[in-house]
Design a protein around this motif. Structure first.
Motif, mmCIF file in Angstrom:
data_model
loop_
_atom_site.group_PDB
_atom_site.id
_atom_site.type_symbol
_atom_site.label_atom_id
_atom_site.label_comp_id
_atom_site.label_asym_id
_atom_site.label_seq_id
_atom_site.Cartn_x
_atom_site.Cartn_y
_atom_site.Cartn_z
ATOM 1 N N GLU A 76 30.242 38.809 36.528
ATOM 2 C CA GLU A 76 28.853 38.379 36.395
ATOM 3 C C GLU A 76 28.139 38.454 37.741
ATOM 4 O OE1 GLU A 76 26.270 34.395 35.170
ATOM 5 O OE2 GLU A 76 28.449 34.424 34.899
ATOM 6 N N MET A 77 28.784 37.990 38.799
ATOM 7 C CA MET A 77 28.154 37.968 40.114
ATOM 8 C C MET A 77 27.871 39.366 40.634
ATOM 9 S SD MET A 77 30.596 35.022 41.772
ATOM 10 C CE MET A 77 29.957 35.141 43.437
ATOM 11 N N LEU A 78 28.749 40.306 40.321
ATOM 12 C CA LEU A 78 28.654 41.657 40.881
ATOM 13 C C LEU A 78 28.166 42.683 39.867
ATOM 14 C CD1 LEU A 78 31.993 41.685 42.936
ATOM 15 C CD2 LEU A 78 29.693 41.081 43.724
ATOM 16 N N ASP A 79 27.808 42.209 38.680
ATOM 17 C CA ASP A 79 27.302 43.091 37.624
ATOM 18 C C ASP A 79 28.224 44.299 37.446
ATOM 19 O OD1 ASP A 79 25.559 43.831 35.612
ATOM 20 O OD2 ASP A 79 24.283 45.019 36.958
ATOM 21 N N THR A 80 29.516 44.005 37.246
ATOM 22 C CA THR A 80 30.513 45.062 37.185
ATOM 23 C C THR A 80 31.572 44.729 36.155
ATOM 24 O OG1 THR A 80 31.955 46.454 38.533
ATOM 25 C CG2 THR A 80 32.026 44.093 38.970
ATOM 26 N N GLU A 81 32.563 45.591 36.029
ATOM 27 C CA GLU A 81 33.721 45.351 35.184
ATOM 28 C C GLU A 81 34.982 45.683 35.963
ATOM 29 O OE1 GLU A 81 33.446 47.630 31.634
ATOM 30 O OE2 GLU A 81 31.710 46.513 30.829
ATOM 31 N N TYR A 82 35.943 44.765 35.921
ATOM 32 C CA TYR A 82 37.238 44.988 36.549
ATOM 33 C C TYR A 82 38.232 45.469 35.493
ATOM 34 C CZ TYR A 82 36.131 42.720 41.010
ATOM 35 O OH TYR A 82 35.611 42.402 42.240
ATOM 36 N N HIS A 83 39.047 46.442 35.875
ATOM 37 C CA HIS A 83 40.115 46.939 35.009
ATOM 38 C C HIS A 83 41.423 46.992 35.791
ATOM 39 C CE1 HIS A 83 36.627 48.431 32.731
ATOM 40 N NE2 HIS A 83 37.422 48.410 31.680
ATOM 41 N N MET A 84 42.500 47.078 35.051
ATOM 42 C CA MET A 84 43.784 47.393 35.654
ATOM 43 C C MET A 84 43.830 48.903 35.872
ATOM 44 S SD MET A 84 45.409 44.607 36.066
ATOM 45 C CE MET A 84 46.880 45.469 36.604
ATOM 46 N N TRP A 85 44.205 49.303 37.082
ATOM 47 C CA TRP A 85 44.348 50.718 37.415
ATOM 48 C C TRP A 85 45.779 50.970 37.868
ATOM 49 C CZ3 TRP A 85 40.603 54.531 36.960
ATOM 50 C CH2 TRP A 85 39.316 54.089 36.639
ATOM 51 N N ASP A 86 46.388 52.005 37.323
ATOM 52 C CA ASP A 86 47.781 52.334 37.631
ATOM 53 C C ASP A 86 47.872 53.672 38.341
ATOM 54 O OD1 ASP A 86 48.547 50.058 36.365
ATOM 55 O OD2 ASP A 86 49.270 51.032 34.546
ATOM 56 N N HIS A 87 48.820 53.747 39.265
ATOM 57 C CA HIS A 87 49.163 55.018 39.905
ATOM 58 C C HIS A 87 50.563 55.402 39.456
ATOM 59 C CE1 HIS A 87 50.156 57.955 43.067
ATOM 60 N NE2 HIS A 87 48.852 58.103 43.218
ATOM 61 N N PRO A 88 50.834 56.683 39.196
ATOM 62 C CA PRO A 88 52.147 57.069 38.671
ATOM 63 C C PRO A 88 53.318 56.743 39.592
ATOM 64 C CG PRO A 88 50.830 59.011 39.251
ATOM 65 C CD PRO A 88 49.917 57.838 39.270
ATOM 66 N N GLU A 89 53.057 56.484 40.871
ATOM 67 C CA GLU A 89 54.153 56.139 41.772
ATOM 68 C C GLU A 89 54.413 54.638 41.842
ATOM 69 O OE1 GLU A 89 53.817 58.088 45.549
ATOM 70 O OE2 GLU A 89 53.259 60.005 44.648
ATOM 71 N N GLY A 90 53.788 53.882 40.936
ATOM 72 C CA GLY A 90 54.157 52.484 40.793
ATOM 73 C C GLY A 90 53.129 51.457 41.190
ATOM 74 N N ASP A 91 52.067 51.842 41.882
ATOM 75 C CA ASP A 91 51.063 50.870 42.283
ATOM 76 C C ASP A 91 50.173 50.502 41.111
ATOM 77 O OD1 ASP A 91 51.829 50.724 44.986
ATOM 78 O OD2 ASP A 91 50.771 52.597 45.393
ATOM 79 N N SER A 92 49.742 49.246 41.075
ATOM 80 C CA SER A 92 48.875 48.756 40.008
ATOM 81 C C SER A 92 47.955 47.706 40.587
ATOM 82 C CB SER A 92 49.721 48.166 38.874
ATOM 83 O OG SER A 92 48.908 47.781 37.801
ATOM 84 N N PHE A 93 46.639 47.902 40.423
ATOM 85 C CA PHE A 93 45.672 47.002 41.036
ATOM 86 C C PHE A 93 44.553 46.655 40.074
ATOM 87 C CE2 PHE A 93 47.162 49.440 44.862
ATOM 88 C CZ PHE A 93 47.798 48.385 45.486
ATOM 89 N N VAL A 94 43.911 45.529 40.344
ATOM 90 C CA VAL A 94 42.681 45.146 39.658
ATOM 91 C C VAL A 94 41.519 45.669 40.497
ATOM 92 C CG1 VAL A 94 41.228 43.227 38.959
ATOM 93 C CG2 VAL A 94 43.686 43.102 38.604
ATOM 94 N N LEU A 95 40.732 46.596 39.932
ATOM 95 C CA LEU A 95 39.686 47.259 40.704
ATOM 96 C C LEU A 95 38.451 47.487 39.853
ATOM 97 C CD1 LEU A 95 41.927 49.991 42.383
ATOM 98 C CD2 LEU A 95 40.942 48.004 43.530
ATOM 99 N N ALA A 96 37.341 47.749 40.547
ATOM 100 C CA ALA A 96 36.102 48.171 39.916
ATOM 101 C C ALA A 96 35.652 49.457 40.603
ATOM 102 C CB ALA A 96 35.025 47.101 40.044
ATOM 103 N N THR A 97 35.012 50.333 39.863
ATOM 104 C CA THR A 97 34.573 51.596 40.469
ATOM 105 C C THR A 97 33.171 51.497 41.058
ATOM 106 O OG1 THR A 97 33.817 52.366 38.318
ATOM 107 C CG2 THR A 97 36.047 52.979 38.983
ATOM 108 N N ALA A 98 32.481 50.383 40.805
ATOM 109 C CA ALA A 98 31.152 50.159 41.373
ATOM 110 C C ALA A 98 30.841 48.671 41.267
ATOM 111 C CB ALA A 98 30.093 50.973 40.642
ATOM 112 N N TYR A 99 29.943 48.208 42.111
ATOM 113 C CA TYR A 99 29.454 46.834 41.987
ATOM 114 C C TYR A 99 28.023 46.780 42.505
ATOM 115 C CZ TYR A 99 30.473 46.231 47.013
ATOM 116 O OH TYR A 99 30.513 46.358 48.382
ATOM 117 N N SER A 100 27.313 45.751 42.058
ATOM 118 C CA SER A 100 25.902 45.592 42.414
ATOM 119 C C SER A 100 25.664 44.211 42.996
ATOM 120 C CB SER A 100 25.014 45.788 41.180
ATOM 121 O OG SER A 100 25.166 47.075 40.623
#
Length: 600
Positions: free
Chosen positions: A136-160
């Protein structure tokens, strides 16, 4: 004070009007292209808590940068007059109106003053909020993002942010940082049989005019030890002191633990005078050094060689917590892909940080948003201004991406064009740190994985412009046209041995290769130089690069053979003078000691 406090002029229309509604006039503050191979998974749980960091504009960073260069330039009258913690904080403190506006906006979401933690200079404000509120604060959406080598993060591709806040906030994280921190270590293998090692050890010494006593043990051409480094880099006869105020540190991430028992075995074999000595462990963000778990090759390498070379200079191992994979059902983010923020913020709050710090971790520069890289680099500048030498490995992928195998590298620009580009490394590309490339063999040549190139984010600093220009003149016209940014910050700055380092791992001798070896090696030698200065009433060296390039090769062994292939190319060549494979060359401690004003 060496300067008068000056506030940068701010055009702050909001300072004379009421804070606008929190939900009006939102505008995108930052967006990033999705890096290759990352896959979006589920929406992040709305009740998951994250630590949001708001970076406020630093009011006088240009003046801080100017002072950094002045106190680091041996030709300047202020050389060595490092700034205090209070002076640095005054220079980088944001305008009070920025602090007021951001805190008022946070309060409009129900966050109280006690919910907000600030850095000493108030240039960072941190709040812990659930994902739902962050969205709500950043007018964005966070998703789980995975990398095939094992990394996994909560990220957004843009924020306002609301329009009026853009001038008061430089960046917000964690949001757009698809960074995959990794250690700069290509291999770890167990040592060869004693018979073959003995055969090499019985061979005649190798003649090396620049080495201590003009020669190096033949065994050093197959196995690098503390003795080899001291011989090769002309430091065999120097003994530092423990009580000059000098300190050395290495950093650890990704649950890389350094074994105390392995260190004692290493000392017994290579540095007998250090047996029964150890290092201080400093925990950051929940970092551990659990001795019930197996140690790691990276942490053992860093502590054994940096502290072995520098003994008895007091040593510190920084263990910074937060590593993938993310465990979503814990409803808290324990991992982080922004560990440099955690680490450098912590160290900046220390009134007397170590004078030499080595880091053997990094990532592709293009995986780091420009705003984040610029801000983290500015934090490194603050440490440099306070007299701290920051040393980073240059990377193990030549001119390519993080894959050390040139045959499988994917060197594509992350700007949507998919154009082939050389991929520089960060933080090695930051102009306020010293990046260390790698060599192999005796006499030395560039090792083929030595990371080097030109930044696409940071412009080329004046301190290296002449040497870089000289190198570029050696390239035939059109060489690698479009593959690198010739006007960018060029690295590495220096180099050191990087292959077949003999460490102790899980109680057994093992060999390690990578620029992870070169960084703690160079750091150990810098700690010896600081010892020589401090015991003679001189300040620590601090940020090295202006001094190193001013020497223009003096005090270094020029490496003129080898290259760093990657991206389907041979990469750059090592050549006379500075080059983006080995930098200015490898150090000669004895010569450098004389050049920095210390004579026996």
């Amino acid at each position: 004070m060496k300067y008068s406090s000056v506030w940068t002029a701010f055009a702050l229309a909001a300072s004379v009007v009421a804070v606008p509604s929190r939900r009006t006039d939102f505008r995108i503050k930052e967006s990033v292209a999705i890096p290759r191979r990352w896959v979006k998974r589920d929406s992040a749980p709305r009740d998951l808590h994250i630590n949001l960091r708001f970076a406020l504009p630093q009011s006088n960073f240009p003046l801080l940068e100017q002072l950094l260069y002045e106190v680091s330039d041996p030709s300047h009258e202020s050389y060595g007059a490092h700034l205090s913690q209070a002076e640095v904080n005054e220079l980088i403190a944001p305008h009070p109106e920025s602090v007021r506006q951001v805190k008022a906006w946070l309060a409009s979401y129900g966050l109280r003053e006690e919910d907000m933690s600030c850095s000493p200079a108030e240039d960072w404000i941190k709040v812990k909020v659930p994902i739902g509120l962050a969205e709500e604060m950043l007018d964005t959406e966070y998703h789980m993002w995975d990398h095939p080598e094992g990394d996994s993060f909560v990220l957004a591709t843009a924020y306002s942010l609301p329009e009026y806040l853009h001038e008061h906030v430089e960046l917000v994280q964690p949001t757009t940082l698809f960074s995959r921190l990794r250690s700069m270590k290509t291999t770890l293998h167990f040592a060869p049989s004693g018979a073959s090692s003995a055969a090499v050890a019985n061979a005649p010494p190798i003649a090396v005019p620049s080495a201590s006593n003009g020669q190096v043990d033949a065994s050093c051409n197959s196995t690098i030890t503390i003795s080899c480094i001291r011989q090769l880099y002309n430091a065999a006869n120097y003994t530092p002191l423990a009580d000059t105020g000098n300190q050395i540190a290495v950093t650890g991430y990704m649950e890389q633990f350094a074994s105390f028992s392995d260190l004692q075995t290493f000392f017994a074999e290579q540095v007998p005078s250090a047996v029964n000595s150890s290092f201080q462990v400093v925990s950051i963000n929940g970092g551990q050094n659990d001795q019930s778990m197996l140690g790691s090759g990276e942490a053992n390498l860093d502590t054994q060689f940096a502290f072995g070379l520098a003994h008895p200079i007091p040593p510190t191992f920084y263990s910074t917590g937060g590593s993938p994979p993310f465990i979503p059902d814990e409803l808290t983010v324990n991992n982080t892909n922004e560990p440099y923020l955690e680490w450098v913020e912590f160290v900046l709050q220390h009134p007397n940080p170590p004078t030499t710090i080595s880091t053997s971790y990094g990532d592709d520069e293009q995986s780091v948003p420009t705003s984040y890289a610029t801000r983290v680099c500015s934090l490194f500048a603050q440490l440099g201004a306070r007299g701290v030498t920051l040393i980073f490995s240059s990377g193990d992928s030549g001119v390519g991406d993080g894959n050390p195998d040139p045959a499988t590298q994917e060197c594509f620009a992350n700007d949507g064009t998919n154009q082939t580009r050389f991929l520089p490394a960060f933080p090695a590309s930051c102009p306020y740190v010293t990046a260390v490339g790698g060599t192999v063999q005796i006499p030395e040549v560039a090792v083929n994985f030595s990371g080097g190139g030109f930044s696409n984010i940071f412009s080329q600093p004046a301190y290296q412009s002449q040497q870089v220009e000289n190198f570029l003149k050696t390239l035939p016209n059109g060489t690698y046209a479009g593959l690198f940014n010739a006007s960018g910050r060029a690295y590495p700055d220096v180099s050191a041995q990087a292959v077949n380092f003999s460490i102790v791992f899980e109680g057994e001798p093992a060999g390690v290769s990578g620029t992870s070896c070169a960084s703690p090696t160079f750091a150990g030698l810098v700690a010896l130089l600081n010892d020589a200065r401090l015991r003679n009433g001189m300040p620590s060296l601090g940020f090295l690069n202006p001094m190193l390039y001013a020497l223009n090769g003096a005090g270094f062994n020029d490496i003129t053979s080898g290259n760093n292939p990657g991206c389907g190319t041979p990469g750059f060549n090592a050549t006379v003078g500075w080059d983006p494979v080995t930098g200015l060359g490898t150090p000669s401690f004895g010569k450098l000691k004389d050049l920095i004003g210390i004579t026996d």
